[in-house]
Design an enzyme around this catalytic site. Structure first.
Site, PDB file in Angstrom:
ATOM      1  N   CYS A   9       0.867  -1.192   0.000  1.00  0.00           N
ATOM      2  CA  CYS A   9       0.000   0.000   0.000  1.00  0.00           C
ATOM      3  C   CYS A   9       0.895   1.230   0.000  1.00  0.00           C
ATOM      4  CB  CYS A   9      -0.991  -0.025   1.169  1.00  0.00           C
ATOM      5  SG  CYS A   9      -0.242   0.036   2.806  1.00  0.00           S
ATOM      6  N   ASN A  12       2.264   1.466   4.348  1.00  0.00           N
ATOM      7  CA  ASN A  12       2.596   0.200   5.022  1.00  0.00           C
ATOM      8  C   ASN A  12       2.303   0.269   6.526  1.00  0.00           C
ATOM      9  OD1 ASN A  12       5.485  -2.003   5.545  1.00  0.00           O
ATOM     10  ND2 ASN A  12       3.391  -2.551   5.128  1.00  0.00           N
ATOM     11  N   CYS A  14      -1.460   0.860   7.406  1.00  0.00           N
ATOM     12  CA  CYS A  14      -2.905   0.596   7.549  1.00  0.00           C
ATOM     13  C   CYS A  14      -3.351  -0.652   6.790  1.00  0.00           C
ATOM     14  CB  CYS A  14      -3.722   1.803   7.074  1.00  0.00           C
ATOM     15  SG  CYS A  14      -3.459   3.290   8.060  1.00  0.00           S
ATOM     16  N   ARG A  15      -3.346  -0.585   5.448  1.00  0.00           N
ATOM     17  CA  ARG A  15      -3.958  -1.667   4.666  1.00  0.00           C
ATOM     18  C   ARG A  15      -3.056  -2.877   4.472  1.00  0.00           C
ATOM     19  NH1 ARG A  15      -5.253   2.198  -0.236  1.00  0.00           N
ATOM     20  NH2 ARG A  15      -3.305   3.027   0.612  1.00  0.00           N
ATOM     21  N   SER A  16      -1.819  -2.664   3.996  1.00  0.00           N
ATOM     22  CA  SER A  16      -0.998  -3.850   3.682  1.00  0.00           C
ATOM     23  C   SER A  16      -0.589  -4.661   4.911  1.00  0.00           C
ATOM     24  CB  SER A  16       0.211  -3.484   2.811  1.00  0.00           C
ATOM     25  OG  SER A  16       1.058  -2.555   3.431  1.00  0.00           O
ATOM     26  N   ASP A 122      -8.157   3.993   1.216  1.00  0.00           N
ATOM     27  CA  ASP A 122      -7.196   4.302   2.268  1.00  0.00           C
ATOM     28  C   ASP A 122      -7.967   4.788   3.500  1.00  0.00           C
ATOM     29  OD1 ASP A 122      -5.182   5.201   3.881  1.00  0.00           O
ATOM     30  OD2 ASP A 122      -4.084   6.191   2.262  1.00  0.00           O
TER      31      ASP A 122
HETATM   32  P1  4NP Z   1      -1.802   2.844   4.118  1.00  0.00           P
HETATM   33  O1  4NP Z   1      -2.398   4.229   4.675  1.00  0.00           O
HETATM   34  O2  4NP Z   1      -1.264   3.138   2.740  1.00  0.00           O
HETATM   35  O3  4NP Z   1      -2.996   1.947   4.065  1.00  0.00           O
HETATM   36  O4  4NP Z   1      -0.751   2.403   5.096  1.00  0.00           O
HETATM   37  C1  4NP Z   1      -1.609   5.372   4.774  1.00  0.00           C
HETATM   38  C2  4NP Z   1      -0.967   5.640   5.950  1.00  0.00           C
HETATM   39  C3  4NP Z   1      -0.193   6.778   6.072  1.00  0.00           C
HETATM   40  C4  4NP Z   1      -0.067   7.650   5.002  1.00  0.00           C
HETATM   41  C5  4NP Z   1      -0.699   7.363   3.806  1.00  0.00           C
HETATM   42  C6  4NP Z   1      -1.467   6.218   3.703  1.00  0.00           C
HETATM   43  N1  4NP Z   1       0.686   8.821   5.147  1.00  0.00           N
HETATM   44  O5  4NP Z   1       0.708   9.640   4.196  1.00  0.00           O
HETATM   45  O6  4NP Z   1       1.343   9.024   6.171  1.00  0.00           O
END
Ligand code: 4NP
Length: 154
Positions: A9, A12, A14-16, A122
């Site tokens: 994702c 790294n 939240c989702r992955s 997201d």
């Molecule tokens: P993820 O979510 O891609 O599912 O881990 C996010 C977590 C943090 C950020 C972006 C997406 N960020 O910009 O910090």
């Protein structure tokens, strides 16, 4: 040789990490599941508290994971690369050097909704039940992935 699957994702956190934990919980130990982010903001960090909470609630432990950034050697290291959304897809495909590398990359929800190119949204800045929704989508997609992988590699 173990079969290696990478979940990708943006952050790294939240989702992955959820995708990694849920899929790993459905596969025997001749499979290795890992995750990475296309971005570098959260390298070395634990998953987001809300991802840890929804995983724990569903009996999956992701607390010991640590964030890392996707790297081009992952194309050789992993057999299957699942990305969470179309933006992750472009970012990863841009780093691929060969058709073989490109062929390893799939949008994870295309396992559930073939050819529809649906994103796992997201949940980072999102609504309160965003993490439950993500968990449910990933749980359904990984049911299909686990079944296919076990049939193909055993
Ligand atoms: P993820 O979510 O891609 O599912 O881990 C996010 C977590 C943090 C950020 C972006 C997406 N960020 O910009 O910090």
């Amino acid at each position: 040789m173990p079969v290696k699957i990478l979940m990708v994702c943006l952050g790294n956190i939240c989702r992955s990490p959820l995708a990694e934990g849920i899929l790993a919980s459905k596969l025997p130990n001749n499979f290795i599941v890992d995750s990475a982010g296309t971005g570098s903001w959260h390298v070395g960090n634990s998953p987001d508290k809300r991802s840890i909470a929804v995983a724990t609630k569903n009996g999956v432990n992701i607390q010991n994971q640590k964030g890392r950034q996707f790297k081009t050697s992952d194309f050789d290291e992993f057999d299957y690369i699942y990305v969470m959304d179309s933006s992750n897809y472009s970012d990863v495909i841009d780093l691929a050097k060969t058709p073989e590398h490109k062929n390893k990359v799939q949008l994870i929800l295309n396992e559930l909704f073939p050819d529809e190119n649906v994103d796992v949204p997201d949940p980072y800045y999102g609504v309160a039940n965003g993490f439950d929704n993500v968990y449910q989508m990933l749980n359904e997609a990984t049911d299909i992935i686990a079944k296919k992988l076990i049939e193909k590699h055993s």
